[in-house]
Design a protein around this motif. Structure first.
Motif, PDB file in Angstrom:
ATOM      1  N   ARG A   3      -1.959  67.284  44.104  1.00  0.00           N
ATOM      2  CA  ARG A   3      -1.254  66.942  44.279  1.00  0.00           C
ATOM      3  C   ARG A   3      -0.023  67.673  43.778  1.00  0.00           C
ATOM      4  N   THR A   4       1.037  68.139  44.485  1.00  0.00           N
ATOM      5  CA  THR A   4       1.947  69.393  43.866  1.00  0.00           C
ATOM      6  C   THR A   4       2.856  68.470  42.528  1.00  0.00           C
ATOM      7  N   PRO A   5       3.658  69.413  41.611  1.00  0.00           N
ATOM      8  CA  PRO A   5       4.396  68.436  40.440  1.00  0.00           C
ATOM      9  C   PRO A   5       5.447  67.848  41.159  1.00  0.00           C
ATOM     10  N   GLU A   6       6.219  68.579  42.391  1.00  0.00           N
ATOM     11  CA  GLU A   6       7.227  67.519  42.625  1.00  0.00           C
ATOM     12  C   GLU A   6       6.433  66.031  43.114  1.00  0.00           C
ATOM     13  N   GLN A   7       5.380  66.015  44.049  1.00  0.00           N
ATOM     14  CA  GLN A   7       4.977  64.888  44.545  1.00  0.00           C
ATOM     15  C   GLN A   7       3.810  63.827  42.762  1.00  0.00           C
ATOM     16  N   GLU A   8       3.811  64.894  42.244  1.00  0.00           N
ATOM     17  CA  GLU A   8       3.896  63.673  40.749  1.00  0.00           C
ATOM     18  C   GLU A   8       4.358  63.006  40.390  1.00  0.00           C
ATOM     19  N   ALA A   9       5.973  64.110  40.419  1.00  0.00           N
ATOM     20  CA  ALA A   9       7.107  63.262  39.606  1.00  0.00           C
ATOM     21  C   ALA A   9       7.528  61.906  40.846  1.00  0.00           C
ATOM     22  N   ALA A  10       7.443  62.559  41.867  1.00  0.00           N
ATOM     23  CA  ALA A  10       8.299  61.236  43.346  1.00  0.00           C
ATOM     24  C   ALA A  10       7.540  60.248  42.987  1.00  0.00           C
ATOM     25  N   GLN A  11       6.150  60.231  42.348  1.00  0.00           N
ATOM     26  CA  GLN A  11       5.461  58.966  42.407  1.00  0.00           C
ATOM     27  C   GLN A  11       5.056  58.639  40.861  1.00  0.00           C
ATOM     28  N   GLU A  12       5.869  58.895  40.348  1.00  0.00           N
ATOM     29  CA  GLU A  12       5.758  58.281  38.762  1.00  0.00           C
ATOM     30  C   GLU A  12       7.474  57.748  38.890  1.00  0.00           C
TER      31      GLU A  12
END
Length: 182
Positions: A3-12
């Motif tokens: 996952r990209t950092p953006e995807q990780e941030a959105a998931q969180e």
């Protein structure tokens, strides 16, 4: 798949909203619904093809989500996957529940869209005589032949020709009633 950092941030961020919702935060619930409503509505609309049904089913998805939110586990997968699976299962249940209704509606609907036109059931009906009608005709034929045997041969032949002519005329009229193939 990474996952990209953006995807990780959105998931969180979604996971945080879910935790807040489970804690009873109504503002977090509104944000969660607002962030997912358009996507869930689109899934429901693609499945039903009806805006009204899609709205109703979207509402059912969010009611089910609210009741089952505590079962969501961030360790097992993303919230997007979980809510999509929840929506899909609800849509499949809806499809099974309304199958008979859809089948009967489609047969009762008019073929050309006009209110007094022929229905699909009318168009699918077999225009040929029923088995009972066919057997009754065979029995009548046997009775007529037995009656003709009791007449003089010349009169029986004359009457037989007249009956044949009537039968051919009736059959011609029945077949000429069918629509012409172009």
């Amino acid at each position: 798949m990474e996952r990209t950092p953006e995807q990780e941030a959105a998931q969180e961020a979604v996971a945080k909203l879910v935790r807040q919702c489970m804690a009873g935060d109504s503002q977090a619930w509104q944000q969660l619904v607002a962030s997912q409503h358009r996507r869930i509505y689109a899934i429901c609309y693609r499945f039903t093809g009806s805006g009204t049904d899609a709205e109703d089913l979207t509402q059912e998805v969010f009611l089910k989500l609210y009741k089952n939110l505590s079962s969501f586990d961030t360790q097992k997968g993303s919230f997007q996957t979980w809510i999509t699976t929840l929506a899909r299962n609800l849509l499949v249940d809806h499809f099974r529940r309304t199958r008979l209704e859809r089948a009967s509606e489609s047969l009762d609907a008019t073929f050309d869209g006009e209110e007094d036109g022929p229905t699909m059931a009318d168009r699918l009906a077999d225009p040929r005589p029923s088995q009972e009608h066919h057997v009754a005709g065979l029995e009548l034929k046997v009775r007529v032949q037995n009656a003709l045997k009791q007449l003089s041969p010349s009169f029986a032949k004359l009457l037989s020709c007249a009956i044949s002519r009537i039968w051919i005329t009736k059959r011609y009229r029945r077949f000429s009633a069918y629509p012409k193939v172009r």
